[in-house]
Design a protein around this motif. Structure first.
Motif, PDB file in Angstrom:
ATOM      1  N   HIS A  21     -12.909  -1.166 -14.202  1.00 28.32           N
ATOM      2  CA  HIS A  21     -11.515  -0.886 -14.098  1.00 28.32           C
ATOM      3  C   HIS A  21     -10.916  -1.029 -15.488  1.00 28.32           C
ATOM      4  O   HIS A  21     -11.499  -1.440 -16.567  1.00 28.32           O
ATOM      5  CB  HIS A  21     -10.662  -1.916 -13.276  1.00 28.32           C
TER       6      HIS A  21
ATOM      7  N   ILE B  50      -4.276  -3.324  -9.047  1.00 31.94           N
ATOM      8  CA  ILE B  50      -4.089  -2.061  -8.755  1.00 31.94           C
ATOM      9  C   ILE B  50      -5.318  -1.391  -8.175  1.00 31.94           C
ATOM     10  O   ILE B  50      -6.340  -1.370  -8.896  1.00 31.94           O
ATOM     11  CB  ILE B  50      -3.352  -0.779  -9.560  1.00 31.94           C
ATOM     12  N   VAL B  51      -5.512  -1.063  -7.041  1.00 28.88           N
ATOM     13  CA  VAL B  51      -6.795  -0.779  -6.089  1.00 28.88           C
ATOM     14  C   VAL B  51      -6.829   0.433  -5.418  1.00 28.88           C
ATOM     15  O   VAL B  51      -5.774   0.650  -4.610  1.00 28.88           O
ATOM     16  CB  VAL B  51      -7.118  -1.882  -5.170  1.00 28.88           C
ATOM     17  N   ALA B  52      -7.527   1.276  -5.544  1.00 29.64           N
ATOM     18  CA  ALA B  52      -7.431   2.643  -4.784  1.00 29.64           C
ATOM     19  C   ALA B  52      -8.177   2.434  -3.617  1.00 29.64           C
ATOM     20  O   ALA B  52      -9.164   1.742  -3.344  1.00 29.64           O
ATOM     21  CB  ALA B  52      -8.275   3.994  -5.434  1.00 29.64           C
TER      22      ALA B  52
ATOM     23  N   VAL C 238      -8.658  -0.147  -9.761  1.00 29.34           N
ATOM     24  CA  VAL C 238      -8.133   0.874 -10.822  1.00 29.34           C
ATOM     25  C   VAL C 238      -7.963  -0.120 -12.137  1.00 29.34           C
ATOM     26  O   VAL C 238      -8.276   0.277 -13.184  1.00 29.34           O
ATOM     27  CB  VAL C 238      -6.846   1.482 -10.261  1.00 29.34           C
ATOM     28  N   LYS C 239      -7.071  -1.255 -11.993  1.00 32.19           N
ATOM     29  CA  LYS C 239      -6.682  -1.960 -13.075  1.00 32.19           C
ATOM     30  C   LYS C 239      -6.331  -3.529 -12.666  1.00 32.19           C
ATOM     31  O   LYS C 239      -6.014  -3.812 -11.592  1.00 32.19           O
ATOM     32  CB  LYS C 239      -5.304  -1.522 -13.567  1.00 32.19           C
TER      33      LYS C 239
ATOM     34  N   GLY D 124      -2.171   6.001  -1.442  1.00 33.55           N
ATOM     35  CA  GLY D 124      -3.538   5.709  -1.697  1.00 33.55           C
ATOM     36  C   GLY D 124      -3.861   4.635  -2.453  1.00 33.55           C
ATOM     37  O   GLY D 124      -4.935   4.207  -2.916  1.00 33.55           O
ATOM     38  N   LEU D 125      -2.926   3.741  -2.975  1.00 31.70           N
ATOM     39  CA  LEU D 125      -3.168   2.573  -3.596  1.00 31.70           C
ATOM     40  C   LEU D 125      -2.546   1.394  -3.279  1.00 31.70           C
ATOM     41  O   LEU D 125      -1.536   1.262  -2.571  1.00 31.70           O
ATOM     42  CB  LEU D 125      -2.481   2.734  -5.125  1.00 31.70           C
TER      43      LEU D 125
ATOM     44  N   ILE E 269       0.892  -1.173  -0.063  1.00 32.91           N
ATOM     45  CA  ILE E 269       0.015  -0.025   0.176  1.00 32.91           C
ATOM     46  C   ILE E 269       0.890   1.205  -0.086  1.00 32.91           C
ATOM     47  O   ILE E 269       1.655   1.352   0.915  1.00 32.91           O
ATOM     48  CB  ILE E 269      -0.940   0.018   1.302  1.00 32.91           C
TER      49      ILE E 269
ATOM     50  N   GLU F  46     -11.950   1.854  -2.542  1.00 29.13           N
ATOM     51  CA  GLU F  46     -12.654   3.020  -3.113  1.00 29.13           C
ATOM     52  C   GLU F  46     -12.809   2.661  -4.573  1.00 29.13           C
ATOM     53  O   GLU F  46     -13.880   2.986  -5.162  1.00 29.13           O
ATOM     54  CB  GLU F  46     -11.512   4.182  -2.993  1.00 29.13           C
ATOM     55  N   ARG F  47     -11.924   2.060  -5.210  1.00 33.68           N
ATOM     56  CA  ARG F  47     -12.075   1.632  -6.621  1.00 33.68           C
ATOM     57  C   ARG F  47     -10.941   0.803  -7.302  1.00 33.68           C
ATOM     58  O   ARG F  47      -9.902   0.843  -6.777  1.00 33.68           O
ATOM     59  CB  ARG F  47     -11.884   2.894  -7.606  1.00 33.68           C
TER      60      ARG F  47
ATOM     61  N   TYR G 109      -1.467  -2.260  -4.304  1.00 35.02           N
ATOM     62  CA  TYR G 109      -0.753  -3.089  -5.334  1.00 35.02           C
ATOM     63  C   TYR G 109      -0.852  -4.532  -5.197  1.00 35.02           C
ATOM     64  O   TYR G 109      -0.043  -4.800  -4.026  1.00 35.02           O
ATOM     65  CB  TYR G 109       0.636  -2.656  -5.748  1.00 35.02           C
TER      66      TYR G 109
END
Length: 153
Positions: free
Chosen positions: A126, A147-149, A90-91, A32-33, A29, A87-88, A35
């Motif tokens: 994503h 990858i996650v917010a 991302v990829k 804010g992401l 972490i 939160e989201r 991995y």
């Protein structure tokens, strides 16, 4: 709705987070992401080994990618304490052990992608890569990283 309730509604039980098999950590972490290291296709405690287009069907590949997605969620929950901090998504990066003439890697990767949308709704949509490779660690069929917010604790 909290994510644990959503998982229960979907009938999903997360697996135990798998221990790393080499010199890395499952989740880092930073900024804010989160991995998430590549998670391999393990279904009911057994690795799904083989190659798409050779000895595994598209349907088996989709289930393998979904299993990778479940392990991503398990690793995130272990690292964050709660999936409500997501939160989201991302990829996602999906790697499919496949023959040179197999071209349905995106359909295989949908196993993980559709899981993220089912669990997180709009926040689960994503960006993604879906790549065919000639082999994967331990002979597995699929590996997916993320990858996650994340929200602050």
């Amino acid at each position: 709705m909290n994510i644990d309730a959503r998982l229960a509604e979907l009938g999903i039980t997360l697996p135990e987070p798998a221990a790393p098999v080499a010199a890395y950590v499952p989740v880092v972490i930073a900024g804010g992401l989160a991995y998430v290291s590549g998670q391999v296709s393990i279904i009911d405690g057994q690795r799904l080994n083989g190659r798409l287009g050779e000895d595994l069907s598209l349907e088996q590949g989709v289930l393998g990618a979904q299993a990778c997605g479940l392990m991503i969620l398990a690793q995130l929950k272990a690292a964050l304490g709660s999936l409500d901090r997501v939160e989201r998504v991302v990829k996602l990066g999906a790697f499919v052990n496949s023959t040179p003439d197999f071209t349905d890697q995106p359909k295989v990767a949908n196993g993980a992608s559709e899981l993220m949308v089912a669990v997180f709704g709009e926040a689960g949509k994503h960006a993604r890569s879906a790549v065919g490779v000639p082999s994967l660690p331990l002979g597995v069929a699929v590996e997916v990283d993320a990858i996650v917010a994340v929200r602050p604790a």
